[in-house]
Write an enzyme that holds these catalytic residues in place. Sequence first.
Site, short mmCIF file in Angstrom:
data_model
loop_
_atom_site.label_atom_id
_atom_site.label_comp_id
_atom_site.label_asym_id
_atom_site.label_seq_id
_atom_site.Cartn_x
_atom_site.Cartn_y
_atom_site.Cartn_z
N GLY A 32 -125.51 -27.95 -93.92
CA GLY A 32 -125.78 -29.26 -93.97
C GLY A 32 -126.81 -29.81 -94.73
O GLY A 32 -127.41 -29.10 -95.74
N ASP A 147 -127.19 -40.81 -85.25
CA ASP A 147 -126.19 -39.94 -86.19
C ASP A 147 -124.90 -39.65 -85.56
O ASP A 147 -124.60 -38.45 -85.30
CB ASP A 147 -126.96 -39.04 -86.84
CG ASP A 147 -125.80 -38.40 -88.13
OD1 ASP A 147 -125.01 -39.24 -88.50
OD2 ASP A 147 -126.19 -37.29 -88.54
#
Length: 288
Positions: A32, A147
């Site tokens: 990520g 998120d």
Amino acid sequence: MSTPKESIRLDPKTAAVFRKKGYSVDKKLNEGAFGQVYKGSNTKTGELVAVKVMDLDKVGDKFKQKFLPRELAALIGIKHESVICIHDIIRANHKIYIFMEFANGGDITGYLHKNGSISEPLACYWFTQVSNALSYIHDELKIAHRDIKIDNILLHDNMAKLTDFGFAKESYDCHTDTIIMSETFCGTEPYYSPQIVARKPYNAFAADVWAMGVTLFCMLNNKFPFHFGDSKKMLIEQTDRDFIKTRYVKRFPSDLRNFQEKFFVVDETIRWQISEVFQHPWILRKGR
């Protein structure tokens, strides 16, 4: 995305610490913006683990000074059956290694890619679990996740578990009994609330609720409710009360349509709180 055979490289001192604690790190699972995730195991217990690795030399000062301390504090403080459990956090050689519960079912993104849209009963089952976790985080800890997305919902033994608290923030001032408005526009674009799209200070708890609505829509329809990439177009779609009705991929029961649309209330002062979802007829009907 890395190749499945890619493995971690450890300096001798870090490798010695891992051996002492009983950790073995195997292949890379994914990568990520702020690190890589590897599959590993606890050699003392035989339990599989996931290992998130963040290289402090490759992240900005803002992340190290602002977001990383928040994530580590959140990870240590959150204990819930529907949140990925953290086993250990090790800092060594300018890297941070977070050892956590291994999710044997991957994430909801992977499930959708493999199986298509999720059935009502299963979507309700997983969505209720994540909502329980978020309700605990919001109401008990006064922390906003910031998120929420299908990529951050992992599946373990067919249970849904929330993960990745890199943008988590305590968003309530207990001394003044007021919500702390956020001015950091973080998260993932398809899940942005109208306030984030418009770059206005926003209630992070309410933004999480909007993102949960996007998450549920993705689970049931296998696509996003609003187009993204063009903020003006996205905001127009979000503020059009009838637009969402054009995005369903099939005919849903009226209580489910009502449930999905309740998340997309533009005015965040009257958008419902996550704890309110449990009393909705669709949750009560499907949760039996």
